[in-house]
Design an enzyme around this catalytic site. Structure first.
Site, PDB file in Angstrom:
ATOM      1  N   PRO A 319      -4.906  -2.574   4.226  1.00 21.25           N
ATOM      2  CA  PRO A 319      -3.449  -2.589   4.065  1.00 21.25           C
ATOM      3  C   PRO A 319      -3.033  -3.310   2.779  1.00 21.25           C
ATOM      4  O   PRO A 319      -3.561  -4.380   2.469  1.00 21.25           O
ATOM      5  CB  PRO A 319      -2.976  -3.384   5.293  1.00 21.25           C
ATOM      6  N   GLY A 320      -2.125  -2.720   2.042  1.00 21.02           N
ATOM      7  CA  GLY A 320      -1.545  -3.389   0.876  1.00 21.02           C
ATOM      8  C   GLY A 320      -0.076  -3.647   1.141  1.00 21.02           C
ATOM      9  O   GLY A 320       0.370  -4.778   1.352  1.00 21.02           O
ATOM     10  N   CYS A 389      18.119   3.605 -20.045  1.00 26.18           N
ATOM     11  CA  CYS A 389      18.737   4.810 -20.596  1.00 26.18           C
ATOM     12  C   CYS A 389      18.192   6.044 -19.910  1.00 26.18           C
ATOM     13  O   CYS A 389      17.423   6.822 -20.497  1.00 26.18           O
ATOM     14  CB  CYS A 389      18.487   4.873 -22.090  1.00 26.18           C
ATOM     15  N   TYR A 419       3.990  -2.341  -4.990  1.00 23.51           N
ATOM     16  CA  TYR A 419       4.169  -1.248  -5.957  1.00 23.51           C
ATOM     17  C   TYR A 419       5.469  -1.370  -6.754  1.00 23.51           C
ATOM     18  O   TYR A 419       6.045  -0.362  -7.161  1.00 23.51           O
ATOM     19  CB  TYR A 419       4.058   0.123  -5.259  1.00 23.51           C
TER      20      TYR A 419
HETATM   21  C1  LIG Z   1      -8.115   3.572  -1.096  1.00 24.82           C
HETATM   22  C2  LIG Z   1      -6.833   2.893  -0.806  1.00 24.82           C
HETATM   23  N1  LIG Z   1      -6.827   1.902   0.103  1.00 24.82           N
HETATM   24  C3  LIG Z   1      -5.687   1.239   0.400  1.00 24.82           C
HETATM   25  C4  LIG Z   1      -4.496   1.558  -0.213  1.00 24.82           C
HETATM   26  C5  LIG Z   1      -3.273   0.760   0.143  1.00 24.82           C
HETATM   27  O1  LIG Z   1      -2.251   1.512   0.666  1.00 24.82           O
HETATM   28  P1  LIG Z   1      -0.962   0.779   1.273  1.00 24.82           P
HETATM   29  O2  LIG Z   1      -0.504  -0.213   0.257  1.00 24.82           O
HETATM   30  O3  LIG Z   1       0.006   1.874   1.473  1.00 24.82           O
HETATM   31  O4  LIG Z   1      -1.402   0.105   2.532  1.00 24.82           O
HETATM   32  C6  LIG Z   1      -4.447   2.587  -1.155  1.00 24.82           C
HETATM   33  C7  LIG Z   1      -3.187   2.954  -1.804  1.00 24.82           C
HETATM   34  O5  LIG Z   1      -3.049   3.796  -2.613  1.00 24.82           O
HETATM   35  C8  LIG Z   1      -5.656   3.263  -1.468  1.00 24.82           C
HETATM   36  O6  LIG Z   1      -5.683   4.242  -2.375  1.00 24.82           O
END
Ligand SMILES: Cc1ncc(COP(=O)(O)O)c(C=O)c1O
Length: 461
Positions: A319-320, A389, A419
């Site tokens: 998870p990110g 712009c 992001y």
């Molecule tokens: C391989 C992989 N793992 C994890 C993530 C994290 O995704 P998220 O931030 O939506 O949890 C990504 C996002 O592009 C990814 O490409």
């Protein structure tokens, strides 16, 4: 909505907003799912985070500024650790990475995914134990792979036959046996509330399952015996709320696991199901808790393993957004308010698409609130736009703000931890905003504001 050659955003000239957006009963209310956990409105009506007023943050650090609630970020790490105690949780650094965040996630017991040499350098320089780092990417250079091996990263997620050859050569040169996962393209694409399972897998990441490349990559690694194949990896998309995409991907990837066992007599010990867990950006999003996710993912993996007569592999997830996204809001100052009679009110802030490209890039939805004060004025449907712009320079497409919003007010946009700073640009030579971490009423700078001197220092012509 009328079609427009420049895109949907240009065509929508109604001022009613989307059907789901309701006039709020209290335009000053802060919906808990959207905001970092310590955010409240103080007695003066201003938004406060960990007891510190946004007015003080703006006075000390200027605007725009990304404000990170450190306790919130740490508590989300802990929630994932508690929900996945026997699994590995890799924080996906692409969502947002800086040294302070690396230290926080390391202290909270998470692993870390990086996908470039720059992210790897950041992780290592902050003291992330290399064995807890996973290295992703569809085009890792020979130099990047060499650095990863020299640093002793815990695993490399291989993405192409060229990469397998490069890594094999580098491992032979060094006499090491790196641990790898094969990234599998399972033909599932999941975004927001829906997913699509497709027969073909038209994307740059991973090895095709349907076309046989994924099986061949695993066989090649096993047969050559230089790299240690630990398992398979699948990541199906982003901002996912529906577990059915994971169900299809787990079924497909575990069928490959069974195929590898049948062909080579090897049961791979690990499985990574990727990230992509959704967060709330508006009232329309209802994310699952990490506990719910863990329950659903385990059930899916257990039943697919039983069906294939496989031992349940050691699971990991990545998870990110779900960790850093809700922990941050962006604080802007309003510069102009322009009302086009019968069409729309534009509230222009001192940032925009350079600090949050997601609205322009993905048509993402966000929320906003008047943060420097509470107001008794009626709710007014507004569009929060930036200073760039570009007419698509929209931060929040539709939101109710008090009708007396005016220049000098502070507006806060929640859910900008993932992001946004990591995808920030210098479009129009706008320096990128700082990141300020707040904890127990104290603010500290963790990424400083870029300056015009920084920009000019790169311009050596
Ligand atoms: C391989 C992989 N793992 C994890 C993530 C994290 O995704 P998220 O931030 O939506 O949890 C990504 C996002 O592009 C990814 O490409």
């Amino acid at each position: 909505m009328r079609a427009h050659e420049a895109g949907a955003l240009h065509a929508d000239i109604s001022n009613r907003g989307p059907a789901w957006l309701r006039t709020p009963e209290d335009v000053n209310a802060l919906l808990p799912t959207l905001w970092p956990r310590s955010v409240t409105r103080g007695a003066d009506g201003a938004v406060a985070v960990a007891g510190l007023s946004v007015r003080d943050i703006a006075a000390e650090f200027g605007t725009p500024v990304y404000v990170l609630d450190e306790a919130d970020l740490r508590s989300r790490c802990r929630d994932f650790r508690a929900a996945f105690p026997t699994e590995d949780v890799f924080y996906a650094g692409k969502a947002f990475l800086c040294r302070a965040v690396v230290r926080m996630i390391a202290e909270e017991g998470l692993h870390l995914d990086v996908c470039t040499g720059g992210e790897l350098a950041t992780a290592l320089s902050a003291g992330m134990p290399p064995e807890r780092i996973g290295f992703h990417g569809n085009n890792k250079s020979v130099a990047e792979l060499g650095r990863a091996l020299d640093a002793g990263v815990g695993r490399i997620i291989v993405d192409s036959f060229t990469e397998i050859d490069r890594l094999t050569a580098l491992a032979r040169e060094r006499g090491v046996r790196p641990r790898v996962l094969v990234r599998v393209t399972v033909g599932v694409e999941a975004h927001t509330h829906e997913f699509i399972a497709t027969a073909h897998e038209d994307q740059k990441f991973g090895f095709s399952l349907a076309g046989g490349a994924a099986a061949n990559a695993a066989f090649k690694i096993l047969d050559e015996g230089v790299l240690e194949l630990r398992g398979l990896h699948s990541h199906i998309g982003s901002q996912i709320f529906d577990a059915s995409g994971f169900e299809v991907s787990a079924r497909r990837v575990l069928a490959l696991q069974a195929q590898i066992r049948d062909a080579r007599g090897v049961e791979l010990p690990e499985l990574d199901l990727g990230g992509g867990f959704g967060i709330a950006y508006t009232t329309q999003d209802d994310p699952a808790t990490p506990q719910d996710l863990a329950k659903r993912l385990r059930k899916i993996v257990d039943s697919e393993c039983a069906a294939e007569n496989l031992a349940v592999p050691h699971l990991s997830i990545e998870p990110g957004r779900a960790i850093v996204g809700p922990a941050v809001f962006t604080l802007y100052e309003v510069g102009t308010v322009k009302t086009l009679d019968g069409i729309r009110t534009y509230v222009s802030v001192d940032g925009g698409m350079s600090d949050n490209i997601r609205t322009a890039l993905y048509d993402a939805s966000y929320s906003a609130t008047l943060a420097s004060r509470a107001s008794d004025a009626q709710p007014l449907l507004a569009r929060v736009v930036g200073k760039h712009c570009e007419s698509g320079d929209i931060v929040v497409k539709d939101e109710f703000l008090p009708a007396d919003v005016q220049p000098g007010d502070l507006v806060a946009v929640p859910g900008t931890g993932a992001y946004c700073r990591s995808m920030a640009s210098n479009y129009n030579h706008v320096p990128r905003p700082p990141v300020v971490a707040v904890r127990d009423g104290q603010a500290r700078l963790i990424v400083r504001r870029e300056t015009e001197e920084d920009l000019l220092a790169l311009d050596v012509g």
